[in-house]
Design a protein around this motif. Structure first.
Motif, PDB file in Angstrom:
ATOM      1  N   GLU A  39      30.486  41.451  37.763  1.00 23.82           N
ATOM      2  CA  GLU A  39      31.254  40.286  37.330  1.00 23.82           C
ATOM      3  C   GLU A  39      32.600  40.264  38.042  1.00 23.82           C
ATOM      4  OE1 GLU A  39      31.669  40.249  33.105  1.00 23.82           O
ATOM      5  OE2 GLU A  39      29.502  40.020  32.818  1.00 23.82           O
ATOM      6  N   PHE A  40      33.229  41.435  38.113  1.00 21.10           N
ATOM      7  CA  PHE A  40      34.541  41.449  38.743  1.00 21.10           C
ATOM      8  C   PHE A  40      34.433  41.212  40.246  1.00 21.10           C
ATOM      9  CE2 PHE A  40      38.613  43.020  40.287  1.00 21.10           C
ATOM     10  CZ  PHE A  40      39.441  42.290  39.455  1.00 21.10           C
ATOM     11  N   LEU A  41      33.334  41.701  40.820  1.00 19.36           N
ATOM     12  CA  LEU A  41      33.073  41.429  42.224  1.00 19.36           C
ATOM     13  C   LEU A  41      33.027  39.921  42.462  1.00 19.36           C
ATOM     14  CD1 LEU A  41      32.602  43.832  44.092  1.00 19.36           C
ATOM     15  CD2 LEU A  41      30.186  43.212  44.150  1.00 19.36           C
ATOM     16  N   GLY A  42      32.436  39.200  41.526  1.00 19.25           N
ATOM     17  CA  GLY A  42      32.380  37.741  41.612  1.00 19.25           C
ATOM     18  C   GLY A  42      33.775  37.139  41.604  1.00 19.25           C
ATOM     19  N   VAL A  43      34.636  37.648  40.716  1.00 16.74           N
ATOM     20  CA  VAL A  43      36.006  37.145  40.646  1.00 16.74           C
ATOM     21  C   VAL A  43      36.701  37.376  41.981  1.00 16.74           C
ATOM     22  CG1 VAL A  43      38.224  37.366  39.482  1.00 16.74           C
ATOM     23  CG2 VAL A  43      36.111  37.612  38.182  1.00 16.74           C
ATOM     24  N   TRP A  44      36.516  38.585  42.495  1.00 12.86           N
ATOM     25  CA  TRP A  44      37.151  38.936  43.765  1.00 12.86           C
ATOM     26  C   TRP A  44      36.676  37.997  44.879  1.00 12.86           C
ATOM     27  CZ3 TRP A  44      34.451  40.632  48.100  1.00 12.86           C
ATOM     28  CH2 TRP A  44      35.257  40.985  49.193  1.00 12.86           C
ATOM     29  N   ALA A  45      35.360  37.721  44.903  1.00 15.65           N
ATOM     30  CA  ALA A  45      34.815  36.863  45.948  1.00 15.65           C
ATOM     31  C   ALA A  45      35.426  35.467  45.870  1.00 15.65           C
ATOM     32  CB  ALA A  45      33.294  36.786  45.825  1.00 15.65           C
ATOM     33  N   LEU A  46      35.636  34.988  44.669  1.00 15.74           N
ATOM     34  CA  LEU A  46      36.224  33.650  44.536  1.00 15.74           C
ATOM     35  C   LEU A  46      37.661  33.634  45.028  1.00 15.74           C
ATOM     36  CD1 LEU A  46      34.739  32.479  41.125  1.00 15.74           C
ATOM     37  CD2 LEU A  46      34.298  31.518  43.384  1.00 15.74           C
ATOM     38  N   PHE A  50      39.186  31.216  47.802  1.00 17.03           N
ATOM     39  CA  PHE A  50      40.140  30.161  47.460  1.00 17.03           C
ATOM     40  C   PHE A  50      41.600  30.615  47.495  1.00 17.03           C
ATOM     41  CE2 PHE A  50      36.187  28.793  45.498  1.00 17.03           C
ATOM     42  CZ  PHE A  50      36.125  27.468  45.883  1.00 17.03           C
ATOM     43  N   GLY A  51      41.849  31.923  47.695  1.00 17.08           N
ATOM     44  CA  GLY A  51      43.235  32.402  47.796  1.00 17.08           C
ATOM     45  C   GLY A  51      43.907  32.588  46.461  1.00 17.08           C
ATOM     46  N   GLN A  52      43.834  31.606  45.586  1.00 13.48           N
ATOM     47  CA  GLN A  52      44.502  31.713  44.286  1.00 13.48           C
ATOM     48  C   GLN A  52      43.803  30.847  43.257  1.00 13.48           C
ATOM     49  OE1 GLN A  52      46.783  28.777  43.323  1.00 13.48           O
ATOM     50  NE2 GLN A  52      47.799  28.331  45.251  1.00 13.48           N
ATOM     51  N   LEU A  53      44.152  31.080  41.999  1.00  9.96           N
ATOM     52  CA  LEU A  53      43.542  30.304  40.916  1.00  9.96           C
ATOM     53  C   LEU A  53      44.664  29.560  40.199  1.00  9.96           C
ATOM     54  CD1 LEU A  53      41.192  29.635  38.894  1.00  9.96           C
ATOM     55  CD2 LEU A  53      41.831  31.720  37.688  1.00  9.96           C
ATOM     56  N   ASP A  54      44.828  28.296  40.555  1.00  8.53           N
ATOM     57  CA  ASP A  54      45.797  27.468  39.839  1.00  8.53           C
ATOM     58  C   ASP A  54      47.179  28.147  39.792  1.00  8.53           C
ATOM     59  OD1 ASP A  54      45.729  24.967  38.916  1.00  8.53           O
ATOM     60  OD2 ASP A  54      45.137  25.466  36.859  1.00  8.53           O
ATOM     61  N   GLY A  55      47.537  28.831  40.863  1.00 14.52           N
ATOM     62  CA  GLY A  55      48.854  29.475  40.888  1.00 14.52           C
ATOM     63  C   GLY A  55      48.850  30.924  40.418  1.00 14.52           C
TER      64      GLY A  55
ATOM     65  N   MET B  38      34.921  24.983  34.204  1.00 19.83           N
ATOM     66  CA  MET B  38      36.384  24.890  34.117  1.00 19.83           C
ATOM     67  C   MET B  38      37.053  25.891  35.056  1.00 19.83           C
ATOM     68  SD  MET B  38      37.620  24.119  30.266  1.00 19.83           S
ATOM     69  CE  MET B  38      36.244  24.731  29.362  1.00 19.83           C
ATOM     70  N   ILE B  39      36.443  27.077  35.173  1.00 28.09           N
ATOM     71  CA  ILE B  39      37.031  28.079  36.058  1.00 28.09           C
ATOM     72  C   ILE B  39      36.913  27.629  37.519  1.00 28.09           C
ATOM     73  CG2 ILE B  39      36.776  30.446  36.907  1.00 28.09           C
ATOM     74  CD1 ILE B  39      35.847  31.105  33.966  1.00 28.09           C
ATOM     75  N   PHE B  40      35.736  27.098  37.870  1.00 30.03           N
ATOM     76  CA  PHE B  40      35.587  26.585  39.237  1.00 30.03           C
ATOM     77  C   PHE B  40      36.539  25.424  39.484  1.00 30.03           C
ATOM     78  CE2 PHE B  40      31.290  28.633  39.109  1.00 30.03           C
ATOM     79  CZ  PHE B  40      31.520  29.485  40.172  1.00 30.03           C
ATOM     80  N   GLU B  41      36.700  24.589  38.469  1.00 28.24           N
ATOM     81  CA  GLU B  41      37.601  23.436  38.588  1.00 28.24           C
ATOM     82  C   GLU B  41      38.998  23.934  38.967  1.00 28.24           C
ATOM     83  OE1 GLU B  41      37.340  19.502  35.790  1.00 28.24           O
ATOM     84  OE2 GLU B  41      38.098  21.309  34.885  1.00 28.24           O
ATOM     85  N   ALA B  42      39.431  25.013  38.288  1.00 31.89           N
ATOM     86  CA  ALA B  42      40.768  25.544  38.560  1.00 31.89           C
ATOM     87  C   ALA B  42      40.839  26.114  39.977  1.00 31.89           C
ATOM     88  CB  ALA B  42      41.115  26.620  37.537  1.00 31.89           C
ATOM     89  N   PHE B  43      39.794  26.802  40.412  1.00 34.44           N
ATOM     90  CA  PHE B  43      39.796  27.326  41.780  1.00 34.44           C
ATOM     91  C   PHE B  43      39.838  26.181  42.792  1.00 34.44           C
ATOM     92  CE2 PHE B  43      38.162  31.519  40.242  1.00 34.44           C
ATOM     93  CZ  PHE B  43      39.060  32.315  40.931  1.00 34.44           C
ATOM     94  N   TYR B  44      39.136  25.115  42.489  1.00 37.68           N
ATOM     95  CA  TYR B  44      39.079  23.995  43.444  1.00 37.68           C
ATOM     96  C   TYR B  44      40.387  23.219  43.494  1.00 37.68           C
ATOM     97  CZ  TYR B  44      34.374  24.293  45.247  1.00 37.68           C
ATOM     98  OH  TYR B  44      33.265  24.701  45.943  1.00 37.68           O
ATOM     99  N   ARG B  45      41.309  23.500  42.571  1.00 40.17           N
ATOM    100  CA  ARG B  45      42.621  22.854  42.653  1.00 40.17           C
ATOM    101  C   ARG B  45      43.483  23.505  43.736  1.00 40.17           C
ATOM    102  NH1 ARG B  45      42.181  21.839  36.805  1.00 40.17           N
ATOM    103  NH2 ARG B  45      43.074  23.855  36.244  1.00 40.17           N
TER     104      ARG B  45
END
Lengths: 266, 271, 329
Positions: A39-46, A50-55, B38-45
């Protein structure tokens, strides 16, 4: 023997029984470690994509991930007994607990302590330690105390959820899986900062189940980041108390459930 | 062939009886899907989303189709089968005048197809009809093109075949382990990541993705879903589908060989 | 004052019914059709200290409901119940500390642990003073011959061994009242005898009141001076075994062994057919109405009889006839 000592004794017995099936336990722990690790590997891949998650950075998310997994692993390991309640009611084994001169909640709590949750626990700890180190926030006594307070609050809340799920079994033993929405769904939700979710969804996990109070708000104080949603610092520090209140409410509900069980006899 | 069909049908009828579990399962999955979206939505922002190899709408269909066909994933065993292997009752299968591997495969096939049908339909209704109705159009599953739908169905068929072969393989593996815990706990970890259930395979780092799409797990989720959403055209998918079918043949051959050895062991030992 | 006083107990269960089909299952999530079943319909009795009472009845008659009420884990809808001066369900914890319960079908011991560990856990759960616990344990170990079993994990015990351990487990805290629910079910003949002998000694020597529910009439004949029969929520009969027999006027059972196993039977006036298995036919008759000699003469004239014998109507038959009578009423 007083209640606290009896609980420790009963849980010790549960652990001893599990050690008789050592190979199976090791397998399950490793499996658990792999599942949560993946699961954490998935987070890392994202984050890599994408570089960041909403800041938010990966290190910050790792702290959220760590706190919620450590707390859930502790609650899940210690609260397994409540998982058995529905089956015990169906098979008529719950009566045996009523026939003993001790509180039923205590006896159920003492039924099982699952060692295999150590996989999730170590995974969470690793995320937590790496995240906090990467953020460079330091390990003063104040921070360690705050971290412990957060884990107490969040563990109580997840434990409370298990008590609620078990309590529902006094009314119906069907479709209890729906409660996984709140337990496993809550874990999944709290692995990310609350601010990324939509407002109605945040409300569910603030007011129905105080997930935001026990995981999101205090972790902000821990990593010294102001709340993008505007909660003041003192509120962030007090918030884990909501977990204890939730657990107390869950236990009150449990007593109501037992009363109902003894009056309907179903 | 008729014998296998009968075995699969008998098992499917039993599996379809667990309706309360299906209702609860549907609720859980719908909720789960919304969290993921929702999590993907946030990443796509984020700014880097423009260069992402998938549109957000395609990720949404990935999530919903993954949930709809969740039951096809080979991440558990048929409990009845597992018990039979553990108690050594499997040997009775040899008494029936049909091939033993075929019997096992037929039961796995029932496990991987019947429960999926009762979960998939409500999930489609939820994701395509209900979500737009409550104002969540952005999270809704887009209707496929005719070509996409046709290709999805074909790929789903391949997915079920693959999954049944893998499930059978896990059951066969039980003949060598005492409790089967190894398989039932390690298989889900492998399957969830490699099939695309954790995150869509195209979003994985490019080097990893290039390998994973050719493994026998991509055919379980990734291929069908991307055909449905149009992320892959039929022409692009053809070699990948062919590869998955080759994998299927290999997995069946492997399962057969292992089962043969397992049975010999059982018979010799007098299980 | 009697140890147990029960007066006009009433308990009704709501049993939900499932509707068929998928739509029914969905409806069932929202609302259920319920049927009301009267499990206890005005049950009254008194039991004195040191009595050994059999409580019998067909399945679903209200036996276990009564036991649940008496043990404090079920609240009745109406009526009065006082055990040792307490209302069981109002003071559950104080009450259950004074009673012992053994279910023949399930064990209360910890499955994976040696027997003695379960006994120690129960000591801590029941807060028994260690010296008192030791004394009780030594006595029970001697009486039930548990010494060789103490270090064996429960899952490795035979059914009979497990039942002996379960009996000890229910008595470690020295209860004055013991409920036994089918304690001999599934046991081999030797174990049955051992269990019965133990119950008898416990009752005689320690003055423990025992309430025994069972389907095994041998248990009752061996142990109980008093039998209560319940059917459809009502006490049908409460008295000695002898009194239960006299209810049917000291009937006798006549068993015939016919020469022709297919001989057609003609109903015989003054008798009731109890059963037939091939050549063997059993009849119940009342010697006050028709003497044995007369009956045997008549039957001998009608059938080719190879062998025959007369005996007292077994208690099984008495009870079965009681249930039948009740069902017909």
């Amino acid at each position: 023997m007083n209640d606290a000592r009896l609980l420790v004794r009963l849980l010790g017995v549960s652990m001893r029984s599990q050690l008789q099936y050592r190979a199976s336990m090791v397998m399950q722990s490793v499996g658990h470690l792999l599942v949560t690790g993946i699961e954490f590997l998935g987070v890392w891949a994202l984050f890599a994509r994408f570089g960041q998650l909403d800041g938010w950075t990966l290190a910050e998310v790792a702290v959220f991930y760590g706190v919620v997994n450590v707390s859930f692993a502790l609650a899940d390991a210690g609260g397994r007994g409540f998982d058995q309640v529905a089956a015990r009611i169906k098979q008529g084994d719950f009566d045996r607990l009523l026939l003993r001169p001790r509180s039923t909640a205590l006896q159920v709590a003492g039924l099982e302590l699952t060692l295999k949750r150590i996989g999730r626990l170590s995974q969470g700890l690793a995320g937590l330690i790496w995240g906090l180190s990467a953020l460079g926030v330091g390990w003063g006594p104040g921070r360690v105390a705050l971290l412990a307070w957060i884990v107490v609050g969040a563990t109580s809340m997840f434990y409370g959820l298990m008590v609620v799920q078990a309590t529902i079994a006094f009314w119906t033993t069907e479709s209890l899986e729906l409660m996984n929405v709140l337990t496993y769904g809550g874990v999944e939700t709290a692995q990310y900062p609350m601010s990324v979710y939509r407002r109605w969804f945040r409300r569910v996990f603030t007011y129905v189940v105080p997930l935001a109070c026990v995981c999101y708000l205090p972790v902000l104080a821990l990593i010294e980041r102001p709340d993008p949603l505007g909660a003041p610092l003192w509120a962030q520090r007090v918030a884990p108390a909501a977990g204890l209140v939730f657990l107390a409410g869950a236990l009150a509900l449990w007593r109501g459930g037992v009363r109902r069980y003894t009056s309907t006899g179903s | 062939m008729r014998g296998y069909v009968a075995i699969a049908q008998a098992r499917a009828r039993v599996l379809l009886q667990y309706r309360a579990a299906a209702v609860a399962g549907f609720g859980t999955q719908a909720f789960w899907g919304m969290i993921r979206i929702m999590i993907f939505e946030a990443f796509y922002r984020s700014a880097m989303a423009d260069g992402a190899p998938m549109r957000f709408e395609e990720v949404v269909s990935y999530v919903w189709l993954g949930q709809a066909t969740l039951m096809t994933l080979p991440w558990n065993l048929d409990r009845e089968m597992a018990d039979e292997v553990r108690t050594g009752k499997v040997v009775y299968g040899l008494l029936r005048p049909v091939d033993l591997y075929g019997q096992w495969f037929a039961r796995a096939f029932a496990l991987r197809s019947a429960p999926m049908v009762i979960r998939a339909l409500p999930m489609f209704a939820f994701a395509m009809v209900l979500l737009p109705l409550v104002g969540l159009e952005a999270w809704a599953l887009e209707a496929p093109t005719l070509e996409g739908l046709a290709m999805w169905l074909v790929a789903l068929g391949v997915a079920i075949l693959l999954s049944s072969a893998l499930t059978t393989l896990w059951s066969v593996a039980l003949m060598w382990t005492v409790s089967g815990d190894g398989v039932t706990h390690l298989a889900p970890a492998l399957v969830t990541l490699m099939s695309g259930m954790v995150i869509p395979l195209p979003l994985l780092p490019d080097g990893v993705r290039a390998v994973v799409v050719w493994l026998p797990f991509a055919g379980l989720v990734d291929l069908p879903v991307r055909l449905f959403s149009g992320h892959l055209t039929a022409a692009e998918a053809a070699p990948m589908l062919a590869a998955q079918l080759v994998w299927w043949v290999l997995l069946v051959a492997l399962g057969r060989a292992l089962l043969g050895r397992g049975v010999r062991r059982l018979v010799v030992q007098g299980g | 004052m009697a140890q147990i006083e029960v007066e006009q107990l009433v308990k009704t269960y709501a049993v939900s019914e499932r509707r068929p089909g998928l739509w029914g299952a969905v409806q069932g999530l929202v609302r259920r059709r319920q049927r009301r079943v009267k499990a206890l319909d005005g049950v009254s009795f008194e039991i004195g200290r040191g009595e050994l009472v059999a409580y019998i009845g067909p399945n679903g008659a209200g036996k276990s409901t009564t036991v649940k009420v008496l043990s404090g884990i079920l609240v009745p809808d109406g009526g009065r119940c006082v055990v040792e001066g307490r209302v069981p369900w109002e003071e559950r914890i104080a009450h259950v500390a004074q009673i012992g319960v053994v279910f023949g079908q399930r064990t209360q011991l910890w499955w994976d642990l040696p027997v003695v560990d379960s006994f120690e856990l129960l000591r801590d759960i029941y807060r028994v003073e260690p010296p008192r616990w030791r004394r009780n344990l030594d006595e029970l170990v001697a009486l039930l011959d548990l010494e060789p079993l103490l270090d064996v994990p429960v899952r490795q015990l035979s059914l009979g061994q497990r039942m002996r351990c379960d009996l000890a487990a229910a008595l470690l805290h020295g209860p004055s009242l013991l409920f036994l629910d089918e304690p001999t079910i599934g046991l081999d003949a030797v174990s049955k005898l051992a269990v019965r002998a133990f119950i008898q000694r416990l009752n005689r020597e320690r003055q423990v009141t025992v309430i025994l529910t069972t389907h095994d009439m041998d248990d009752i004949e061996a142990l109980c001076d008093r039998v209560m029969v319940i059917a459809r929520g009502q006490i049908l009969c409460d008295g000695s075994l002898e009194a239960l027999r006299t209810r049917f006027g000291h009937q006798r059972r006549l068993t015939l062994e016919l020469a022709d196993p297919h001989a057609p039977l003609v109903p015989e006036p003054g008798t009731a057919l109890l059963g037939r298995e091939g050549a063997r036919v059993s009849l119940a008759f009342d010697p006050a109405e028709v003497t044995a000699a007369e009956l045997i003469g008549r039957l001998g004239a009608r059938y080719a009889v190879r062998d025959l014998w007369v005996e007292e109507l077994p208690i099984e038959e008495v009870v079965a006839r009681l249930y039948d009578e009740e069902a017909a009423a």
